[in-house]
Design an enzyme around this catalytic site. Structure first.
Site, PDB file in Angstrom:
ATOM      1  N   GLY A  91       5.222   3.109   0.559  1.00 22.97           N
ATOM      2  CA  GLY A  91       5.876   3.916  -0.482  1.00 22.97           C
ATOM      3  C   GLY A  91       5.421   3.536  -1.882  1.00 22.97           C
ATOM      4  N   SER A 114       0.830  -1.200   0.000  1.00 25.23           N
ATOM      5  CA  SER A 114       0.000   0.000   0.000  1.00 25.23           C
ATOM      6  C   SER A 114       0.867   1.254   0.000  1.00 25.23           C
ATOM      7  CB  SER A 114      -0.911   0.008   1.223  1.00 25.23           C
ATOM      8  OG  SER A 114      -0.138   0.333   2.364  1.00 25.23           O
ATOM      9  N   LYS A 115       0.207   2.398  -0.007  1.00 26.95           N
ATOM     10  CA  LYS A 115       0.885   3.705   0.014  1.00 26.95           C
ATOM     11  C   LYS A 115       1.845   3.813   1.193  1.00 26.95           C
ATOM     12  CE  LYS A 115      -0.758   7.870  -1.927  1.00 26.95           C
ATOM     13  NZ  LYS A 115      -1.705   8.009  -2.966  1.00 26.95           N
ATOM     14  N   ARG A 116       1.404   3.228   2.286  1.00 28.24           N
ATOM     15  CA  ARG A 116       2.191   3.234   3.523  1.00 28.24           C
ATOM     16  C   ARG A 116       3.615   2.684   3.303  1.00 28.24           C
ATOM     17  NH1 ARG A 116       1.739  -1.034   7.289  1.00 28.24           N
ATOM     18  NH2 ARG A 116       0.218  -2.045   5.920  1.00 28.24           N
TER      19      ARG A 116
END
Ligand code: GLU
Length: 512
Positions: A266, A262-264
């Site tokens: 990167g 996920s975005k978490r």
């Protein structure tokens, strides 16, 4: 089994595809699937095709299709057939292939392999709830399979809403995945599958099977999340008498904590990586190593070397770990390989975007040779920009870092706290004296002798005289940059030039 399989394919016979749904950004997962298909095609002198799967009309958008195409092209992934360039097996957008689908849907109906289902949504929902309440997997009861042809005609005439269902035969489907090896499914668990919303609107699994057949796809290489779709697709292939392509399901991409990427972690879209200042070569290289293991220590691969080295046997079964630190390292590596001219060309848009400089359109000479420093209105040559940017080539990880690192070159007056000028705990008075001395020395240097070498020699001799070099070098560097950390004072002074260097020394004197 793989090697033997490939021996059966002569060069040029391989036809693979990337089939994105234009419902959002191009993400790492789709980019990797596209890259692996592309590499596989290139390796076997085959064809790589782009097919846009836009059957979901509500969620599909032309803008997304455009962004996906842009992203793939930027990564250096090229197709020989696709919606933008056409080809012998088009159209390459599912929304334009309804007539083709209709032919096959009618065929399935005619051969009694599919049937109209008139059950209402509410009916299906309560059936599902009931099955779940007694611990059974939800599946269609098969009720409409028993409707008489007379009844079907009557309902159709009355325009009763319907869908098309496939008569799922109860059997074991076994297929040999090129990565996962043997995979088995019991189709009894599926029930009669919905395959189309109307005679021209197939759902994904049917449309995909028809397109893969019509487009003569030989190998279906896609994400592991599609494994549950494969037995269904095989059933449809069997029912329609299509040959079965070879399947290869790529492992999931996971975050370093092994949770869903996920975005978490990167992970952002390809467009965002590009904006953030990652180079296409770095990203492609990084993506290639997500589950493909060359079997050596080597990590740096250009596209031609990927084509040469790539093979499906070297794709691991277990999840691929996405590590942003590695991507940053790789990007830094590729940045360091660039010529100063190229790197400057790449960095300028970031300086323009942050309103530090703008193209000087009025300047004499070749266009693009001069820029204007927005804050001061001064002209700055491309050559000077090249020098500034080259100062950071070694440490730059992303192009977007360049404004933050170099902004002091594009300022009139620097703003910083007086305390920053202090080396160790020396008194204001001493700093002032030192700066005064430095100014005196520097003002004596003729402009034509203002070189990094001369500045270094002259000021280092002075610094050595004082004993503690920091006493000169630290306040000098801070005066010129206003930063806690930056490139060295001699390099900066050389680029700033004599006049600006003296001006900044005066300013620091005033700050104290
Ligand atoms: N449209 C599907 C997706 O975006 C493609 C599936 C396939 O490759 O068969 O996941």
């Amino acid at each position: 089994m793989m090697e033997e399989d490939l021996k059966l394919i002569s060069p040029g016979e391989v036809r693979v595809r990337i089939a994105p749904s234009p419902t959002g950004h191009l993400h790492i997962g789709t980019a990797r699937t596209a890259l692996f298909n592309y590499l596989f095609a290139k390796k076997h002198e085959g064809s790589f095709i782009l097919r846009i799967e836009d059957t979901d009309v509500e969620r599909s958008k032309k803008e997304w299709e455009q962004k996906i195409i842009e992203g793939l092209k930027w990564l250096g992934i090229e197709w020989s057939e696709g919606p933008d360039i056409g080809g012998d097996y088009g159209p390459y957008r599912q929304s334009e292939r309804r007539e083709i689908y209709s032919k096959y849907i009618q065929k399935l109906l005619k051969e009694d392999k599919a049937y109209y289902c008139f059950c209402s949504k509410e009916e299906l929902e309560s059936q599902k709830q009931y099955q779940m309440s007694i611990g059974e997997p939800p599946r269609y009861s098969g009720k409409c399979q028993n409707l008489s042809p007379q009844k079907v005609k009557e309902y159709l005439k009355a325009k009763k809403p319907f869908i098309i269902r496939f008569k799922t035969p109860s059997k074991k489907i076994v297929f040999q995945d090129m990565i996962r090896e043997k995979i088995e499914f019991d189709t009894a668990l599926f029930g009669d599958l919905c395959i189309a919303k109307s005679l021209t609107d197939p759902l994904y699994n049917l449309a995909c099977v028809i397109d893969d057949f019509e487009m003569k796809i030989t190998h279906v290489i896609r994400g592991e999340d599609h494994i549950p779709n494969t037995p269904k697709q095989i059933l449809f292939q069997e029912a329609l008498g299509f040959p079965q392509p070879k399947f290869a399901h790529l492992p999931l991409i996971l975050g370093p904590d092994r949770s869903k990427l996920s975005k978490r972690h990167g992970a952002i879209s390809i467009t965002e990586y590009r904006k953030d200042g990652y180079l296409a070569e770095a990203l492609t290289n990084f993506i290639a190593l997500l589950s493909w293991n060359p079997g050596t220590e080597r990590e740096v691969f250009s596209m031609p070397s990927l084509i040469k080295e790539f093979s499906i046997e070297k794709i691991q079964k277990s999840g691929a770990i996405f590590n942003i630190t590695k991507l940053d390292w790789m990007n830094g590596f590729y940045i360091r390989q660039k010529s100063p001219e190229k790197l400057t060309e790449y960095c300028i848009p970031y300086l323009v975007e942050k309103n530090l400089i703008e193209p000087e359109l009025e300047a004499e000479g070749l266009p693009g040779q001069f820029y204007k420093i927005i804050e001061t209105g001064e002209k700055i040559s491309l050559k000077r920009l090249e020098k500034i940017i080259s100062l950071y080539q070694e440490r730059l990880k992303k192009l977007s870092e360049i404004p933050e690192l170099t902004h002091f070159f594009f300022k009139g007056k620097l703003e910083y706290d007086k305390e920053l000028l202090r080396w160790k705990d020396i008194e204001d008075k001493e700093i002032k004296n030192i700066l005064k001395k430095v100014k005196k020395i520097l003002s004596k240097i003729k402009s034509e002798n203002w070189t990094e070498k001369n500045l270094t020699n002259i000021l280092m001799a002075e610094a050595d005289k004082i004993g503690d070099r920091g006493k000169i070098l630290w306040p000098l560097r801070v005066s010129l940059t206003g930063e806690k950390a930056s490139a060295g004072p001699f390099e900066v002074a050389t680029i700033l030039g004599k006049e600006k260097t003296l001006e900044r020394l005066n300013q620091s004197y005033d700050i104290l």
